[in-house]
Design a protein around this motif. Structure first.
Motif, PDB file in Angstrom:
ATOM      1  N   ILE A   1      14.695 100.790  60.543  1.00 19.72           N
ATOM      2  CA  ILE A   1      13.530 100.794  59.644  1.00 19.72           C
ATOM      3  C   ILE A   1      12.581 101.926  60.018  1.00 19.72           C
ATOM      4  N   LEU A   2      12.332 102.084  61.323  1.00 18.99           N
ATOM      5  CA  LEU A   2      11.439 103.152  61.762  1.00 18.99           C
ATOM      6  C   LEU A   2      12.049 104.535  61.531  1.00 18.99           C
ATOM      7  N   ALA A   3      13.371 104.631  61.583  1.00 22.62           N
ATOM      8  CA  ALA A   3      14.015 105.911  61.298  1.00 22.62           C
ATOM      9  C   ALA A   3      13.829 106.307  59.834  1.00 22.62           C
ATOM     10  N   ILE A   4      13.723 105.318  58.974  1.00 20.37           N
ATOM     11  CA  ILE A   4      13.443 105.613  57.566  1.00 20.37           C
ATOM     12  C   ILE A   4      11.967 105.957  57.381  1.00 20.37           C
ATOM     13  N   ILE A   5      11.088 105.225  58.058  1.00 23.27           N
ATOM     14  CA  ILE A   5       9.644 105.438  57.890  1.00 23.27           C
ATOM     15  C   ILE A   5       9.208 106.779  58.465  1.00 23.27           C
ATOM     16  N   PHE A   6       9.584 107.074  59.705  1.00 24.87           N
ATOM     17  CA  PHE A   6       9.031 108.255  60.370  1.00 24.87           C
ATOM     18  C   PHE A   6       9.772 109.549  60.068  1.00 24.87           C
TER      19      PHE A   6
END
Length: 152
Positions: free
Chosen positions: A110-115
């Protein structure tokens, strides 16, 4: 390459990931609080408040972007040592891609998509929304043609 602080401080990568993201979102929330308080006190959303929130969010995102992206992407960098598949960021944790349903793996995806994807995309959309490329082209055209007309 010289070793980083990971050698001196025994902090698990999962802890570093959660802490980095928590600090980012906490500061982002604190940057948005003044505009939200103005909304609550006045009872109406002023047009400038939304712009201030967006500028603060974009500025803070780009300031913190490299650090958080590095920590997030390190969640997927694994190394095989013998029969073990370990996370290269701390060599204590097993590779999260070996356990695809774990909370750490889902959170890292999820964080790889967000950041690494979301923040540059948000900046691109802000540039398009504020018509920055068109303004830059107009300024360049004005900067080139107006002085040339004055010389003639």
């Amino acid at each position: 390459a010289l070793p980083g602080m990971q050698c001196a401080t025994p902090v698990l990568h999962v802890t570093r990931l959660y802490t980095t993201c928590a600090v980012f979102f906490a500061v982002l929330l604190l940057l948005c609080v003044p505009a939200l308080l103005a909304r609550l006190c006045r009872g109406q959303w002023t047009p400038n408040a939304g712009i201030i929130v967006a500028h603060n969010a974009l500025g803070w995102s780009f300031l913190f972007f490299p650090l958080v992206s590095r920590v997030v992407l390190a969640s997927f960098h694994c190394h095989r040592l013998g029969d073990m598949h370990l996370l290269r960021a701390d060599y204590i944790s097993s590779c999260p891609t070996d356990t695809p349903g774990s909370m750490h793996t889902v959170f890292a995806f999820i964080l790889a998509i967000i950041f690494p994807i979301g923040i540059p995309l948000f900046a691109l959309l802000a540039l398009i929304f504020y018509r920055i490329p068109a303004l830059a082209r107009a300024r360049m055209k004005h900067a080139i043609w107006v002085p040339m007309k004055q010389l003639a």
